[in-house]
Design a protein around this motif. Structure first.
Motif, PDB file in Angstrom:
ATOM      1  N   ALA A 207     -15.091 -36.363 -18.184  1.00  0.00           N
ATOM      2  CA  ALA A 207     -14.614 -34.993 -18.290  1.00  0.00           C
ATOM      3  C   ALA A 207     -15.087 -34.128 -17.128  1.00  0.00           C
ATOM      4  O   ALA A 207     -14.470 -33.103 -16.830  1.00  0.00           O
ATOM      5  N   VAL A 208     -16.164 -34.540 -16.467  1.00  0.00           N
ATOM      6  CA  VAL A 208     -16.725 -33.768 -15.363  1.00  0.00           C
ATOM      7  C   VAL A 208     -16.087 -34.146 -14.026  1.00  0.00           C
ATOM      8  O   VAL A 208     -15.971 -33.311 -13.122  1.00  0.00           O
ATOM      9  N   MET A 209     -15.655 -35.395 -13.882  1.00  0.00           N
ATOM     10  CA  MET A 209     -15.204 -35.905 -12.585  1.00  0.00           C
ATOM     11  C   MET A 209     -14.023 -35.153 -11.987  1.00  0.00           C
ATOM     12  O   MET A 209     -13.976 -34.959 -10.762  1.00  0.00           O
ATOM     13  N   PRO A 210     -13.013 -34.694 -12.764  1.00  0.00           N
ATOM     14  CA  PRO A 210     -11.930 -33.921 -12.122  1.00  0.00           C
ATOM     15  C   PRO A 210     -12.430 -32.683 -11.391  1.00  0.00           C
ATOM     16  O   PRO A 210     -11.932 -32.357 -10.307  1.00  0.00           O
ATOM     17  N   THR A 211     -13.410 -31.999 -11.947  1.00  0.00           N
ATOM     18  CA  THR A 211     -13.979 -30.831 -11.272  1.00  0.00           C
ATOM     19  C   THR A 211     -14.647 -31.234  -9.972  1.00  0.00           C
ATOM     20  O   THR A 211     -14.526 -30.550  -8.944  1.00  0.00           O
ATOM     21  N   VAL A 212     -15.353 -32.364  -9.980  1.00  0.00           N
ATOM     22  CA  VAL A 212     -16.021 -32.845  -8.772  1.00  0.00           C
ATOM     23  C   VAL A 212     -14.993 -33.223  -7.711  1.00  0.00           C
ATOM     24  O   VAL A 212     -15.160 -32.904  -6.523  1.00  0.00           O
ATOM     25  N   VAL A 213     -13.920 -33.881  -8.119  1.00  0.00           N
ATOM     26  CA  VAL A 213     -12.889 -34.303  -7.169  1.00  0.00           C
ATOM     27  C   VAL A 213     -12.221 -33.103  -6.513  1.00  0.00           C
ATOM     28  O   VAL A 213     -12.027 -33.068  -5.292  1.00  0.00           O
ATOM     29  N   VAL A 214     -11.860 -32.117  -7.314  1.00  0.00           N
ATOM     30  CA  VAL A 214     -11.214 -30.925  -6.758  1.00  0.00           C
ATOM     31  C   VAL A 214     -12.164 -30.191  -5.820  1.00  0.00           C
ATOM     32  O   VAL A 214     -11.775 -29.761  -4.723  1.00  0.00           O
ATOM     33  N   THR A 215     -13.417 -30.039  -6.226  1.00  0.00           N
ATOM     34  CA  THR A 215     -14.392 -29.363  -5.376  1.00  0.00           C
ATOM     35  C   THR A 215     -14.589 -30.105  -4.065  1.00  0.00           C
ATOM     36  O   THR A 215     -14.682 -29.497  -2.988  1.00  0.00           O
ATOM     37  N   ALA A 216     -14.649 -31.436  -4.135  1.00  0.00           N
ATOM     38  CA  ALA A 216     -14.823 -32.231  -2.920  1.00  0.00           C
ATOM     39  C   ALA A 216     -13.630 -32.077  -1.987  1.00  0.00           C
ATOM     40  O   ALA A 216     -13.794 -31.965  -0.764  1.00  0.00           O
TER      41      ALA A 216
END
Length: 292
Positions: A207-216
């Motif tokens: 659930a956290v990884m999409p936020t990390v991907v977009v931020t990256a």
């Protein structure tokens, strides 16, 4: 095969395509253009240097030929090296470095943020105070100091940026983990007996990884500009290696007589940063639309 089962299978098989179509249709013309432009930039950076007729570090013509000269569409620099070749090679170097910096920073920050947010207690406090220690000082000053201490090279500039970039991910991910842990389905999994690392890897991290991907994706453009800034002041790749910031810095000496030597690398840096920043927003829309 029964008719009802066949219809069910047809809907399941068609669902991914429909989802992709709806995600693409949700994007505006500018967002679609940014994704296409990002793909084009990545493609040029990957295969462009192999298609260029000149070497990026060997003189191939007269010095300071203007753009649209015979055999040199973007002219040559003060050493007679083809500007188009050096720009493509510099873009490849900058993008590769930016992706590596962003990936390493995201990995370090995500690990610390996940551990702090999931475990809580004294470990959360200790990790966040350690993170705040890096956030308390101007990031660019720390990156410059680290790069200068290690020595002039692309690697030292990358290390300097990583040191100041990972705390942003740690703070972001820690907050996201705390939010996800409080969601009903995670609480239900915990009540049903799912504990520890199984709960973390099956319910929290995805659930956290999409936020990390977009931020990256949004950070790549910013890292490109930061690398260029360090190279501009002499803390990046030494000459004659093709690096956009260094090329812009060297070209400033000849700005009045040969404007293209400084302007073209600067425009390339700005274009890459703008496209990746806009494409990051488009990616966020796509992930939200597809429910990832």
């Amino acid at each position: 095969m029964p008719f009802s089962r066949r219809r069910t299978l047809e809907r399941v098989e068609a669902a991914p395509t429909a989802r992709r179509d709806s995600a693409w249709s949700a994007l505006g013309p500018g967002e679609r253009t940014s994704l296409i432009a990002m793909a084009a930039i990545v493609l040029v950076a990957i295969i462009g240097p192999t298609l260029m007729p000149y070497s990026p570090i060997i003189p191939s013509g007269s010095q300071l030929l203007p753009p649209l000269s015979s055999g040199h569409v973007l002219g040559t620099d003060v050493l007679g090296m083809d500007m188009a070749t050096r720009l493509v090679a510099g873009m490849q170097r900058s993008l590769l470095a930016a992706v590596l910096v962003t990936a390493v920073s995201a990995a370090i920050g995500t690990f610390i943020g996940v551990v702090a947010g999931f475990r809580g207690g004294w470990l959360d406090s200790a990790l966040m105070r350690f993170t705040d220690l890096f956030l308390a000082f101007p990031a660019m000053i720390i990156a410059m100091a680290i790069a200068a201490a290690i020595g002039q090279s692309l690697g030292s500039a990358m290390i300097g940026i990583i040191v100041v970039w990972w705390p942003l991910y740690a703070r972001l991910v820690r907050g996201e983990v705390r939010r996800v842990v409080a969601l009903p389905h995670v609480q239900a999994a915990r009540v049903s007996g799912v504990r520890g690392w199984r709960l973390l890897w099956r319910h929290v991290v995805p659930a956290v990884m999409p936020t990390v991907v977009v931020t990256a994706s949004l950070d790549i453009g910013a890292v490109v500009m930061t690398l260029a800034a360090l190279s501009f002041i002499g803390l990046g790749t030494p000459a004659p290696a093709p690096e956009l910031g260094r090329m812009a810095s060297d070209g400033m000496k000849y700005f009045l007589n040969a404007w293209w030597v400084a302007v073209l690398p600067s425009v390339t840096i700005g274009l890459v940063a703008f496209v990746f920043n806009y494409a990051g927003d488009a990616l966020r829309v796509v992930l939200r639309r597809t429910g990832v």
